[in-house]
Design a protein around this motif. Structure first.
Motif, PDB file in Angstrom:
ATOM      1  N   ARG A  13      60.280  19.428 -42.878  1.00 47.34           N
ATOM      2  CA  ARG A  13      60.092  18.198 -43.655  1.00 47.34           C
ATOM      3  C   ARG A  13      58.630  17.743 -43.624  1.00 47.34           C
ATOM      4  O   ARG A  13      58.064  17.385 -44.643  1.00 47.34           O
ATOM      5  N   LYS A  17      55.607  17.671 -46.771  1.00 46.32           N
ATOM      6  CA  LYS A  17      55.131  16.338 -47.168  1.00 46.32           C
ATOM      7  C   LYS A  17      53.933  16.376 -48.112  1.00 46.32           C
ATOM      8  O   LYS A  17      53.974  15.791 -49.196  1.00 46.32           O
ATOM      9  N   LEU A  20      54.445  18.148 -51.536  1.00 46.49           N
ATOM     10  CA  LEU A  20      55.261  17.330 -52.443  1.00 46.49           C
ATOM     11  C   LEU A  20      54.464  16.144 -52.975  1.00 46.49           C
ATOM     12  O   LEU A  20      54.592  15.764 -54.135  1.00 46.49           O
ATOM     13  N   ALA A  21      53.637  15.558 -52.084  1.00 51.58           N
ATOM     14  CA  ALA A  21      52.905  14.342 -52.460  1.00 51.58           C
ATOM     15  C   ALA A  21      51.995  14.586 -53.667  1.00 51.58           C
ATOM     16  O   ALA A  21      51.799  13.687 -54.488  1.00 51.58           O
ATOM     17  N   PHE A  23      52.633  16.122 -56.184  1.00 49.70           N
ATOM     18  CA  PHE A  23      53.437  15.985 -57.417  1.00 49.70           C
ATOM     19  C   PHE A  23      54.228  14.667 -57.427  1.00 49.70           C
ATOM     20  O   PHE A  23      55.195  14.517 -58.142  1.00 49.70           O
ATOM     21  N   HIS A  24      53.807  13.704 -56.582  1.00 45.85           N
ATOM     22  CA  HIS A  24      54.467  12.402 -56.493  1.00 45.85           C
ATOM     23  C   HIS A  24      55.947  12.531 -56.160  1.00 45.85           C
ATOM     24  O   HIS A  24      56.803  11.934 -56.805  1.00 45.85           O
ATOM     25  N   CYS A  25      56.209  13.364 -55.166  1.00 45.56           N
ATOM     26  CA  CYS A  25      57.581  13.537 -54.680  1.00 45.56           C
ATOM     27  C   CYS A  25      57.559  13.458 -53.163  1.00 45.56           C
ATOM     28  O   CYS A  25      56.506  13.607 -52.537  1.00 45.56           O
ATOM     29  N   ARG A  26      58.691  13.232 -52.565  1.00 47.77           N
ATOM     30  CA  ARG A  26      58.780  13.288 -51.103  1.00 47.77           C
ATOM     31  C   ARG A  26      60.212  13.577 -50.678  1.00 47.77           C
ATOM     32  O   ARG A  26      61.143  13.402 -51.467  1.00 47.77           O
ATOM     33  N   VAL A  27      60.351  14.027 -49.434  1.00 46.48           N
ATOM     34  CA  VAL A  27      61.681  14.141 -48.829  1.00 46.48           C
ATOM     35  C   VAL A  27      61.707  13.166 -47.654  1.00 46.48           C
ATOM     36  O   VAL A  27      60.664  12.739 -47.167  1.00 46.48           O
ATOM     37  N   HIS A  28      62.881  12.829 -47.217  1.00 50.72           N
ATOM     38  CA  HIS A  28      63.037  11.914 -46.083  1.00 50.72           C
ATOM     39  C   HIS A  28      62.342  12.499 -44.860  1.00 50.72           C
ATOM     40  O   HIS A  28      62.558  13.652 -44.516  1.00 50.72           O
TER      41      HIS A  28
END
Ligand code: GTQ
Ligand code: FE2
Length: 350
Positions: A13, A17, A20-21, A23-28
């Motif tokens: 995870r 981080k 993903l960031a 592309f303006h995305c994230r996971v918990h």
């Protein structure tokens, strides 16, 4: 084995981080707070504001703060210590001080507002072409985007409670504000039209009701509210509130405003109400008498002129220990907004 997997998952995870960031995305992330809590956890604090503390502060405000042009108001805001902004997380309650000869100039905003008159008589407020006297115990509404200005020609300072759903409006990113070029807006041919049409609460001119966009009644007098409350005292008591009435829209029967609810209640001498908890927030103003509210085991002793807010989902119960004095409380809450969204919940321990 399970532990190793958890560690690998946490590492995975964290590793994701940054990628993903981009592309303006994230996971918990492992240290993120959970999405849900079992029951509401609110930073709003239960607060009692005492009239004995507020009164000298209001006097200072009147003496030391001027009322400048540009739609400003002279107000003392009831600031919740658990929040950066607001009396509760949905509304701001303020006490407005107006001095003899002053005019609080015209403006309008998306926030819904109302005034409950605390002390004094004889100021007027003009709301979208209608002018109403503001006397102690009266409730006057300023639904969103209606032009309004206030004027006072009396001879001692006057104060009232203002409540605006500002925090809710801001959370919805729906802030609009407009000042008027004129100091005051014109008044129509029938200055108290909404009262004359709908103020009896029972009868109104025949024909189709007006647009349901907002409450067609802008004022609820103290006399009307108090006589309704005395009438309701003949009913079975409400287990949690003794005698309580809602200020209603006379056409829809719903709450007087779309986001905020107003109630008047009487806790009779010797009455100890049952405890309950609910979502949403509320603020009490003590109109008359004294009593106690026990919130999560802590007693708050209130008397005339005090204000109190109760933390959302806190267990609370009211009592009046007096042998002969009724306690009267005015309440504002955000239940209409909560109910409209399906978030209102209530619980009474068995
Ligand atoms: O009287 O129009 O306490 O616009 C805050 C904002 C009062 C008012 C407040 C306002 C007013
Ligand atoms: Fe305003």
């Amino acid at each position: 084995m399970a532990e190793l997997q958890t560690m690998q998952d946490a590492d995975a995870r964290r590793a994701l981080k940054e990628d993903l960031a981009r592309f303006h995305c994230r996971v918990h992330q492992p240290d993120d707070p959970p999405l849900f809590t079992r029951v509401p956890e609110s930073s709003v604090e239960t607060v009692l504001w005492r009239w004995k503390d507020l009164e000298p502060l209001l006097e200072r405000l009147g003496q030391q703060l001027s009322l400048e042009a540009g739609g400003q108001r002279r107000t003392l805001r009831l600031a919740n210590p658990g929040l950066a902004f607001g009396t509760t997380h949905t509304f701001w309650a303020s006490i407005q001080v107006i001095l003899p000869g002053e005019i609080a100039s015209a403006h309008r905003h998306t926030a819904n507002a109302f005034r409950f008159i605390m002390h004094g008589n004889g100021a007027t407020t003009t709301v979208e072409g209608e002018r109403y006297a503001m006397n102690e115990g009266d409730l006057v509404l300023t639904p969103g985007m209606m032009w309004h200005d206030h004027e006072y020609r009396g001879d001692t300072p006057m104060i009232w409670l203002d409540v605006l759903d500002i925090s809710l409006m801001q959370a919805m990113h729906a802030t609009f504000f407009e000042g008027s070029k004129e100091l005051q807006r014109p008044v129509g041919p029938v200055p108290d039209r909404s009262f004359r049409q709908y103020g009896s609460g029972l009868m109104s001119p025949p024909g189709r009701p007006p647009s349901l966009a907002h409450n067609p009644l802008l004022v609820y007098s103290r006399e009307t509210a108090m006589s309704a409350l005395r009438q309701a005292a003949g009913l079975e008591p409400d287990p949690c509130d003794d005698v309580i009435l809602e200020y209603r829209n006379p056409v829809t029967g719903g709450p007087a405003m779309k986001t905020m609810g107003m109630r008047l209640q009487m806790i009779r001498p010797g009455v100890h109400c049952k405890p309950r908890r609910h979502t949403g927030s509320k603020l009490y103003y003590v109109v008359q008498g004294e009593g106690t509210t026990i919130v999560d085991g802590v007693p708050y002793e209130w008397s005339r002129g005090d204000f109190m807010t109760v933390r959302p989902w806190a267990l609370h119960e009211h009592l009046n220990r007096s042998a002969d004095q009724e306690a009267v409380l005015f309440q504002v809450n955000d239940f209409p907004a909560m109910e409209a969204l399906g978030y209102y919940r209530e619980e009474r321990p068995a």
